[in-house]
Write a protein that holds these residues in place. Structure first.
Motif, PDB file in Angstrom:
ATOM      1  N   MET A  27       0.839  -1.199   0.000  1.00  0.00           N
ATOM      2  CA  MET A  27       0.000   0.000   0.000  1.00  0.00           C
ATOM      3  C   MET A  27       0.875   1.250   0.000  1.00  0.00           C
ATOM      4  SD  MET A  27      -2.963   1.188   2.719  1.00  0.00           S
ATOM      5  CE  MET A  27      -4.155   0.047   2.026  1.00  0.00           C
ATOM      6  N   THR A  70       1.298   4.940   1.091  1.00  0.00           N
ATOM      7  CA  THR A  70       0.780   5.851   2.106  1.00  0.00           C
ATOM      8  C   THR A  70       1.311   7.251   1.862  1.00  0.00           C
ATOM      9  OG1 THR A  70       0.636   4.090   3.764  1.00  0.00           O
ATOM     10  CG2 THR A  70       0.684   6.355   4.574  1.00  0.00           C
ATOM     11  N   GLU A 113      -2.907   5.733  -1.570  1.00  0.00           N
ATOM     12  CA  GLU A 113      -4.136   4.986  -1.292  1.00  0.00           C
ATOM     13  C   GLU A 113      -4.681   5.307   0.090  1.00  0.00           C
ATOM     14  OE1 GLU A 113      -3.380   0.741  -3.022  1.00  0.00           O
ATOM     15  OE2 GLU A 113      -1.452   1.702  -2.604  1.00  0.00           O
ATOM     16  N   LYS A 146     -11.185   8.148   0.281  1.00  0.00           N
ATOM     17  CA  LYS A 146      -9.909   7.619   0.774  1.00  0.00           C
ATOM     18  C   LYS A 146      -9.883   7.612   2.302  1.00  0.00           C
ATOM     19  CE  LYS A 146      -6.964   8.683  -3.155  1.00  0.00           C
ATOM     20  NZ  LYS A 146      -5.661   9.203  -3.612  1.00  0.00           N
TER      21      LYS A 146
END
Length: 213
Positions: free
Chosen positions: A1, A3, A61, A84
């Protein structure tokens, strides 16, 4: 992911380091622009990049706000955080740079009974706001997730169950224990400056015992 970390002071930089060490990608944004983050990005390697706040929000994300609370409103275009997860890791203190109605330096801000994260959710209505990552000193954050023994707790508060699960997963990846404090208002109040969980270092067992008492 991937960040996005908005705010690259001591706590934001520390979070970036431990996220990259845990195998995550990060996009960093600070008040002085992407060029000022060159040394930190070089230190972190290919898993890190720098951008302006709006660009970081678009590329990430999940977003973590680690800026002074007084600068949160209007920092990002609302469409950039639509749908989000937005982690509110800010702490509402008074003092220089804060809105005129906040308290004095070092004192919890006077928000008229509102939760600081409630205000963040109001300012960014399309985001799934989770209060987390704001109660631990950066020096503890830097090393505690790799220590042996009982895991230390990071708290999560929010109204979206899935968003809290996503944040809890990241907390677990970092070597900490996620502990749910409830909805955004009531759980966030516990975590913000002046609340009983602010700046308290608790193990998972201690945190769960406190929550259930």
């Amino acid at each position: 992911m991937r960040t996005g970390i908005i705010g690259t002071g001591r706590i934001g930089s520390t979070l970036a380091r431990i996220l990259v060490a845990a195998g995550h990608q990060v996009v960093l944004a600070g008040a002085r622009g992407p060029q000022a983050l060159g040394p930190l990005v070089a230190e972190l390697g290919p898993a890190a990049a720098a951008a302006h706040p709006a660009e970081a929000a678009a590329r990430a994300e999940l977003l973590v706000l680690m800026v002074p609370f007084g600068s949160v409103r209007g920092l990002l275009p609302p469409h950039a955080v639509q749908d989000k997860v937005l982690v509110d890791a800010t702490n509402a203190f008074g003092g220089p740079g804060a809105p005129a109605d906040l308290g004095g330096p070092g004192a919890p801000a006077d928000l008229g009974g509102r939760g600081s994260s409630d205000l963040v959710a109001e300012w960014y209505p399309g985001a799934q706001v989770v209060k987390s990552l704001n109660t631990m000193h950066y020096e503890t954050l830097a090393v505690a997730g790799t220590a042996s023994g009982d895991r230390l707790a990071h708290f999560t508060a929010g109204d979206d169950v899935k968003a809290k699960e996503i944040v809890a997963g990241i907390i677990t990846d970092l070597g900490f224990a996620p502990v749910d404090t409830g909805p955004l208002y009531s759980g966030g109040i516990l975590q913000q400056p002046g609340g009983p969980l602010f700046n308290r270092t608790l193990t998972e067992a201690q945190a769960l015992a406190w929550i259930s008492h």
